[in-house]
Design an enzyme around this catalytic site. Structure first.
Site, mmCIF file in Angstrom:
data_model
loop_
_atom_site.group_PDB
_atom_site.id
_atom_site.type_symbol
_atom_site.label_atom_id
_atom_site.label_comp_id
_atom_site.label_asym_id
_atom_site.label_seq_id
_atom_site.Cartn_x
_atom_site.Cartn_y
_atom_site.Cartn_z
ATOM 1 N N GLU A 169 -4.551 1.181 -5.299
ATOM 2 C CA GLU A 169 -4.358 2.526 -4.745
ATOM 3 C C GLU A 169 -5.294 2.884 -3.595
ATOM 4 O O GLU A 169 -6.151 3.773 -3.727
ATOM 5 C CB GLU A 169 -4.504 3.575 -5.854
ATOM 6 N N GLU A 355 1.146 0.418 -13.075
ATOM 7 C CA GLU A 355 0.655 1.528 -13.910
ATOM 8 C C GLU A 355 1.758 2.556 -14.075
ATOM 9 O O GLU A 355 2.455 2.883 -13.107
ATOM 10 C CB GLU A 355 -0.544 2.260 -13.271
#
Ligand code: FCB
Length: 458
Positions: A169, A355
């Protein structure tokens, strides 16, 4: 859907769960590790919920054999975890610390002993503090530092690890760490943000090159978090705010990697703070990857907000919609939408959902060995259905990692938000699989049939 076989996921689909080093390991300075920016950030009072730190976290550093046993009992086939850069290279570069590397060596062996495939993330936000002292992600040299560190990790673990993610991320690294200051290293600068983003991407590309140069078996990819952005109203201001948010969050990292250029919208958003980057950088950044990791939690409903530069957009909550404890809207249809969008914009690259999960206010106490978390069970059911629908529509989704294996240190929210399939009592370190762990185990055992056969529509 009447044929029960079609409720199943494809053969070979990989079922896993994820964590990250600083969030679960504890003992951040053990065995000669160098401190990270999260060590500094959490030890500066006021930066996190009740000034909580990752000093102990889930004590995974010492309890990993028990955790691997729990994974096996749940039926997990894969475990995504991250390496703490500073355990391996205490100063971030130069000297390798064999004792730090030894922990990951033992963890990988323990997983493989139980038939669990490791997926390793090289960077999940815990930059060595010694590198931050030299500018961290703002220093162009970091691409080389990161590639060298990656090379050490590939060499040490590459004989047993065949799934590698470079960065987790990059958007959060920059938005939290360099633009709004809510994450380490806590800067607030619209001038720094584009530089940090660009150096993250250069570091990613340099690590992919190091992987190729080492002729390692296996696959290497990038993990991004994506959120469809919808306007709060149909007003032109809100529509434009949603478009800016989309470019800022969803295009900023993927366009350079897959198309070799930033979207024009970013220049408009950052204005004078947007620098010109050397054209040659994009050759490194667009080094082909083997898979894209998508982290998905929610969608964003955006309204025009001049008080929030540089994107000038803020989130609104939609009355009547369900929200998690964060609060993030529960929107499985947006999960399907975002996976379809990736294929449409960037092509049919292999995807891992790296995720997906939810924080809810679970019961405080374990009762009769049980933690009932019906909302999390429902969240997983619906999001796995969305994932299955994407596969039915031909997207090459190869695996799914629940966030998270266990309750852990949720960054600036400390231990106040629980995302785990496994409950952790942070006083005693006792682990208790929640109902969602049993449900997920059943989904894995039945290759998805336990989800039932209803459908999610985009
Ligand atoms: C993601 C992070 C992960 C965790 C979840 C809830 O943005 O990658 O570490 O905090 O959110």
């Amino acid at each position: 859907m009447s044929d029960s076989r079609s409720a199943r996921f494809p053969e070979g689909f990989l079922w896993g769960a994820a964590t990250s080093a600083y969030q679960v390991e504890g003992s951040p300075l053990a065995d000669g590790a160098g401190p990270s920016i999260w060590q500094r950030f959490t030890h500066t009072p006021g930066n996190t919920f009740e000034s909580q730190t990752g000093d102990v976290a889930c004590d995974h550093y010492r309890r990993y054999p028990e955790d691997v046993r729990l994974m096996r009992e749940m039926g997990l086939q894969a475990y995504r975890f991250s390496l703490a850069w500073g355990r391996i290279l205490p100063e971030g570069r130069g000297r390798v610390n064999p004792a730090g590397l030894g922990f990951y060596d033992r963890l990988v062996d323990e997983l493989l002993k139980d038939g669990i495939r490791p997926m390793v993330t090289l960077y999940h936000w815990d930059l060595p503090a010694a590198l931050d002292d030299q500018g961290g992600w703002l220093n162009r040299d970091i691409a080389g530092w990161f590639a060298d560190y990656a090379g050490v990790a590939f060499k040490a673990l590459g004989d047993r690890v065949d799934l590698w993610a470079t960065l987790n991320e990059p958007w959060v690294v920059v938005d939290g760490g360099y633009l709004y200051g809510v994450h380490a290293p806590g800067h607030r600068s619209r001038f720094e943000a584009p530089l940090a983003s660009h150096n993250l991407l250069r570091a990613h590309g340099a690590a992919v090159r190091a992987f190729r140069a080492g002729a390692h078996a296996g696959q290497v990819g990038l993990v991004v978090n994506l959120e469809p952005k919808d306007p709060a109203t149909s007003s032109p201001e809100d529509v434009a705010a949603a478009e800016r948010s989309d470019a800022y969050m969803n295009h900023q990292y993927l366009d350079p990697v897959f198309k070799g250029a930033y979207p024009q919208a970013l220049r408009d958003i950052f204005g004078e703070a947007w620098p010109e980057f050397p054209a040659a950088d994009f050759d490194v950044i667009r080094e082909p990857i083997d898979f894209l990791g998508i982290n998905y939690y929610t969608r964003g409903v955006m309204k025009h907000d001049p008080e929030r530069p540089p994107v000038r957009a803020s989130h609104v909550q939609v009355p009547g919609r369900p929200y998690t404890a964060i609060p993030w809207e529960v929107s499985p249809e947006s999960f399907l939408r975002v996976i379809l969008w990736v294929r449409e914009r960037y092509g049919n690259i292999p995807i891992y959902v790296t995720e997906n999960g939810a924080a809810f206010a679970d019961p405080d106490h374990v009762r009769d060995g049980r933690v009932e978390d019906p909302q999390r069970v429902e969240y997983y059911r619906e999001h796995l259905m969305a994932c299955r629908e994407a596969i039915r529509r031909g997207v090459d989704v190869r695996g799914y990692f629940a966030w998270s294996l266990m309750d852990n240190f949720e960054w600036s929210a400390g231990y106040s938000k629980r995302f785990g399939l496994i409950h952790v009592d942070f006083e005693t370190q006792a682990r208790t699989p929640k109902d969602s762990a049993r449900f997920y185990g059943e989904v894995i055992r039945t290759h998805g049939e336990a989800l039932g056969d209803s459908q999610i529509e985009a």
